[in-house]
Design a protein around this motif. Structure first.
Motif, PDB file in Angstrom:
ATOM      1  N   MET A 253       0.828  -1.202   0.000  1.00 57.67           N
ATOM      2  CA  MET A 253       0.000   0.000   0.000  1.00 57.67           C
ATOM      3  C   MET A 253       0.863   1.253   0.000  1.00 57.67           C
ATOM      4  SD  MET A 253      -2.947  -1.222   2.708  1.00 57.67           S
ATOM      5  CE  MET A 253      -3.780   0.364   2.654  1.00 57.67           C
ATOM      6  N   SER A 254       1.949   1.211   0.776  1.00 59.64           N
ATOM      7  CA  SER A 254       2.860   2.357   0.827  1.00 59.64           C
ATOM      8  C   SER A 254       3.534   2.581  -0.524  1.00 59.64           C
ATOM      9  CB  SER A 254       3.920   2.125   1.905  1.00 59.64           C
ATOM     10  OG  SER A 254       4.876   3.168   1.904  1.00 59.64           O
ATOM     11  N   ILE A 255       3.939   1.493  -1.173  1.00 64.75           N
ATOM     12  CA  ILE A 255       4.593   1.590  -2.487  1.00 64.75           C
ATOM     13  C   ILE A 255       3.619   2.092  -3.540  1.00 64.75           C
ATOM     14  CG2 ILE A 255       5.646   0.223  -4.342  1.00 64.75           C
ATOM     15  CD1 ILE A 255       6.817  -1.576  -2.087  1.00 64.75           C
ATOM     16  N   GLN A 256       2.393   1.591  -3.516  1.00 64.35           N
ATOM     17  CA  GLN A 256       1.381   2.045  -4.466  1.00 64.35           C
ATOM     18  C   GLN A 256       1.135   3.551  -4.321  1.00 64.35           C
ATOM     19  OE1 GLN A 256      -1.939  -0.454  -3.520  1.00 64.35           O
ATOM     20  NE2 GLN A 256      -1.249  -2.166  -4.784  1.00 64.35           N
ATOM     21  N   LYS A 257       1.081   3.991  -3.084  1.00 63.64           N
ATOM     22  CA  LYS A 257       0.856   5.416  -2.831  1.00 63.64           C
ATOM     23  C   LYS A 257       2.016   6.242  -3.370  1.00 63.64           C
ATOM     24  CE  LYS A 257      -0.257   8.642   0.908  1.00 63.64           C
ATOM     25  NZ  LYS A 257      -0.496   8.776   2.369  1.00 63.64           N
ATOM     26  N   ASP A 267      14.093   3.181  -7.255  1.00 63.31           N
ATOM     27  CA  ASP A 267      15.060   2.649  -6.296  1.00 63.31           C
ATOM     28  C   ASP A 267      14.917   3.308  -4.931  1.00 63.31           C
ATOM     29  OD1 ASP A 267      15.952   5.061  -7.277  1.00 63.31           O
ATOM     30  OD2 ASP A 267      18.072   4.509  -7.265  1.00 63.31           O
ATOM     31  N   GLU A 268      14.486   4.567  -4.897  1.00 59.37           N
ATOM     32  CA  GLU A 268      14.261   5.252  -3.619  1.00 59.37           C
ATOM     33  C   GLU A 268      13.048   4.654  -2.897  1.00 59.37           C
ATOM     34  OE1 GLU A 268      15.831   9.787  -4.232  1.00 59.37           O
ATOM     35  OE2 GLU A 268      13.949   9.227  -5.240  1.00 59.37           O
ATOM     36  N   ILE A 269      12.016   4.362  -3.653  1.00 63.08           N
ATOM     37  CA  ILE A 269      10.827   3.730  -3.061  1.00 63.08           C
ATOM     38  C   ILE A 269      11.180   2.362  -2.489  1.00 63.08           C
ATOM     39  CG2 ILE A 269       8.525   2.803  -3.555  1.00 63.08           C
ATOM     40  CD1 ILE A 269       8.248   4.948  -5.702  1.00 63.08           C
ATOM     41  N   ALA A 270      11.987   1.610  -3.250  1.00 65.39           N
ATOM     42  CA  ALA A 270      12.407   0.284  -2.784  1.00 65.39           C
ATOM     43  C   ALA A 270      13.199   0.382  -1.488  1.00 65.39           C
ATOM     44  CB  ALA A 270      13.232  -0.405  -3.869  1.00 65.39           C
ATOM     45  N   GLU A 271      14.120   1.333  -1.423  1.00 61.74           N
ATOM     46  CA  GLU A 271      14.952   1.503  -0.226  1.00 61.74           C
ATOM     47  C   GLU A 271      14.118   1.942   0.972  1.00 61.74           C
ATOM     48  OE1 GLU A 271      18.873   4.072   1.257  1.00 61.74           O
ATOM     49  OE2 GLU A 271      18.218   4.141  -0.839  1.00 61.74           O
ATOM     50  N   ASP A 272      13.188   2.875   0.739  1.00 65.11           N
ATOM     51  CA  ASP A 272      12.357   3.379   1.847  1.00 65.11           C
ATOM     52  C   ASP A 272      11.494   2.282   2.461  1.00 65.11           C
ATOM     53  OD1 ASP A 272      13.399   5.862   1.462  1.00 65.11           O
ATOM     54  OD2 ASP A 272      11.663   6.682   0.393  1.00 65.11           O
ATOM     55  N   ASN A 273      11.090   1.315   1.651  1.00 65.35           N
ATOM     56  CA  ASN A 273      10.189   0.266   2.128  1.00 65.35           C
ATOM     57  C   ASN A 273      10.884  -1.062   2.414  1.00 65.35           C
ATOM     58  OD1 ASN A 273       7.174   1.276   1.869  1.00 65.35           O
ATOM     59  ND2 ASN A 273       8.291   2.118   0.118  1.00 65.35           N
ATOM     60  N   GLY A 274      12.190  -1.112   2.226  1.00 65.57           N
ATOM     61  CA  GLY A 274      12.937  -2.328   2.542  1.00 65.57           C
ATOM     62  C   GLY A 274      12.614  -3.506   1.650  1.00 65.57           C
ATOM     63  N   VAL A 275      12.373  -3.224   0.365  1.00 67.79           N
ATOM     64  CA  VAL A 275      12.063  -4.287  -0.590  1.00 67.79           C
ATOM     65  C   VAL A 275      13.006  -4.158  -1.782  1.00 67.79           C
ATOM     66  CG1 VAL A 275       9.647  -4.404   0.102  1.00 67.79           C
ATOM     67  CG2 VAL A 275      10.309  -2.892  -1.773  1.00 67.79           C
ATOM     68  N   SER A 276      12.946  -5.151  -2.662  1.00 71.13           N
ATOM     69  CA  SER A 276      13.793  -5.122  -3.856  1.00 71.13           C
ATOM     70  C   SER A 276      13.206  -4.200  -4.916  1.00 71.13           C
ATOM     71  CB  SER A 276      13.934  -6.539  -4.427  1.00 71.13           C
ATOM     72  OG  SER A 276      12.685  -6.995  -4.932  1.00 71.13           O
ATOM     73  N   LEU A 277      14.086  -3.738  -5.822  1.00 78.95           N
ATOM     74  CA  LEU A 277      13.632  -2.905  -6.930  1.00 78.95           C
ATOM     75  C   LEU A 277      12.648  -3.682  -7.804  1.00 78.95           C
ATOM     76  CD1 LEU A 277      13.811  -0.341  -8.628  1.00 78.95           C
ATOM     77  CD2 LEU A 277      15.840  -1.313  -9.761  1.00 78.95           C
ATOM     78  N   GLU A 278      12.892  -4.972  -7.969  1.00 79.31           N
ATOM     79  CA  GLU A 278      12.008  -5.817  -8.758  1.00 79.31           C
ATOM     80  C   GLU A 278      10.594  -5.829  -8.179  1.00 79.31           C
ATOM     81  OE1 GLU A 278      11.724 -10.456 -10.385  1.00 79.31           O
ATOM     82  OE2 GLU A 278      13.266  -9.845  -8.939  1.00 79.31           O
ATOM     83  N   VAL A 280       9.117  -3.457  -6.508  1.00 74.61           N
ATOM     84  CA  VAL A 280       8.484  -2.175  -6.816  1.00 74.61           C
ATOM     85  C   VAL A 280       8.048  -2.137  -8.277  1.00 74.61           C
ATOM     86  CG1 VAL A 280       8.832   0.324  -6.948  1.00 74.61           C
ATOM     87  CG2 VAL A 280       9.800  -0.976  -5.034  1.00 74.61           C
ATOM     88  N   ILE A 281       8.903  -2.647  -9.168  1.00 73.02           N
ATOM     89  CA  ILE A 281       8.571  -2.655 -10.598  1.00 73.02           C
ATOM     90  C   ILE A 281       7.326  -3.509 -10.860  1.00 73.02           C
ATOM     91  CG2 ILE A 281       9.367  -3.400 -12.881  1.00 73.02           C
ATOM     92  CD1 ILE A 281      12.204  -2.639 -11.995  1.00 73.02           C
ATOM     93  N   ASN A 282       7.222  -4.649 -10.159  1.00 71.18           N
ATOM     94  CA  ASN A 282       6.048  -5.517 -10.328  1.00 71.18           C
ATOM     95  C   ASN A 282       4.760  -4.799  -9.921  1.00 71.18           C
ATOM     96  OD1 ASN A 282       7.551  -7.668 -11.294  1.00 71.18           O
ATOM     97  ND2 ASN A 282       7.809  -8.594  -9.265  1.00 71.18           N
ATOM     98  N   ILE A 283       4.836  -4.037  -8.829  1.00 69.34           N
ATOM     99  CA  ILE A 283       3.657  -3.294  -8.386  1.00 69.34           C
ATOM    100  C   ILE A 283       3.320  -2.192  -9.380  1.00 69.34           C
ATOM    101  CG2 ILE A 283       2.734  -1.778  -6.577  1.00 69.34           C
ATOM    102  CD1 ILE A 283       4.315  -3.381  -4.542  1.00 69.34           C
ATOM    103  N   GLN A 284       4.371  -1.558  -9.926  1.00 69.68           N
ATOM    104  CA  GLN A 284       4.149  -0.525 -10.934  1.00 69.68           C
ATOM    105  C   GLN A 284       3.455  -1.115 -12.168  1.00 69.68           C
ATOM    106  OE1 GLN A 284       7.534   1.041 -13.157  1.00 69.68           O
ATOM    107  NE2 GLN A 284       6.833   3.127 -12.636  1.00 69.68           N
ATOM    108  N   ASN A 285       3.881  -2.320 -12.567  1.00 74.94           N
ATOM    109  CA  ASN A 285       3.260  -2.976 -13.716  1.00 74.94           C
ATOM    110  C   ASN A 285       1.801  -3.313 -13.440  1.00 74.94           C
ATOM    111  OD1 ASN A 285       5.648  -2.845 -15.174  1.00 74.94           O
ATOM    112  ND2 ASN A 285       6.319  -4.898 -14.540  1.00 74.94           N
TER     113      ASN A 285
END
Length: 291
Positions: A253-257, A267-278, A280-285
């Motif tokens: 939910m935080s990443i979607q927002k 990469d900043e979103i991934a770092e802020d949420n402690g997840v991989s860049l991949e 974040v990209i999957n959620i973006q897709n």
């Protein structure tokens, strides 16, 4: 802290198996009677205890926190509800009120909705964690009083025992309540009888200790114990999985927002949420697919 000691000789009384074998021992209630008397702080010995069916199926066993609840009545038809809570539960007192009032309503219905001559109900909560941070006492008995501390009604009593607050050492153990608490907190750490404090030779405590002595268990009891351990391990695994899934959903939910705001790089979103860049990209897709 209270449940498992791989090198121990005695099963923790606070485990599912240990609590059932001691407090819930229907074949011999010597320990239970003395423990209840100590917990409700009564000068009168309880002569007999009869287990009754717990009419609320949801409070029989709670494997998520290692709880086994019992309900019983004494020779005067006083009702006792005993529940143990190992995990944190700040609202536990609300749960106790729910149990006690359910029992109260059952008694009233059986009495054709008459409120005279109702037996007493003692709702006892044994807690590994603290729920009353503003209260220093580890043992509390609550009844209905007015602003002058005068008793209005004592038909319902709520007894809480917060084990984490108890830090008495052996020289200071005098009352049956303190003996009970010390035993519950320390028995599973003992390996030999030579380490026993003298009060563990008292009959009521000897009865309880014998029921959780690994060396004295029958093959059937050992099997039941192993099954209890297995069930608890599975329950803990499932609970941890639920927690992980809940935490992951919060991150999603935080990443979607953050993605919808479009102010941060991936990469900043991934770092802020402690997840991989991949991730974040999957959620973006997924977001782009839903458009």
């Amino acid at each position: 802290m209270y449940i498992l000691n791989d090198n121990g000789r005695f099963i923790s009384i606070l485990s599912d198996y240990g609590f059932k074998a001691t407090f819930g021992n229907e074949a011999d209630t010597t320990f239970l009677k003395k423990a209840l008397q100590a917990l409700i702080n009564s000068p009168c010995a309880i002569k007999t205890v009869e287990f009754v069916k717990n009419e609320m199926a949801a409070i029989t066993i709670d494997s998520r926190s290692g709880i086994y609840d019992i309900a019983c009545v004494d020779e005067n038809e006083n009702h006792f509800i005993v529940e143990m809570q190992l995990s944190e539960y700040p609202e536990f007192i609300q749960r106790m009120k729910f149990y006690a009032l359910h029992r109260f309503n059952t008694m009233v219905k059986k009495g054709a909705y008459r409120f005279d001559n109702l037996q007493k109900i003692y709702c006892i909560g044994i807690l590994a964690q603290n729920i009353f941070n503003e209260i220093a006492d580890y043992h509390n008995i609550a009844i209905l009083r007015n602003e002058k501390n005068e008793i209005i009604d004592d038909q319902l009593s709520f007894i809480t025992l917060e084990l984490a607050k108890f830090n008495k050492q052996l020289p200071d153990i005098n009352t049956d309540l303190d003996k009970l608490i010390y035993t519950m907190k320390n028995l599973h750490t003992v390996t030999e009888t030579s380490q026993f404090p003298t009060f563990w030779n008292e009959e009521w405590l000897k009865k309880a200790i014998s029921e959780v002595d690994l060396r004295a268990l029958t093959p059937e009891q050992k099997l039941a114990y192993e099954m209890a351990i297995s069930a608890n391990a599975l329950a803990i695994k499932n609970e941890n999985k639920k927690i992980e899934e809940a935490e992951l959903e919060v991150k999603r939910m935080s990443i979607q927002k953050a993605l919808k705001r479009g102010k941060l790089a991936l990469d900043e979103i991934a770092e802020d949420n402690g997840v991989s860049l991949e991730f974040v990209i999957n959620i973006q897709n997924e977001i782009n697919t839903d458009k």
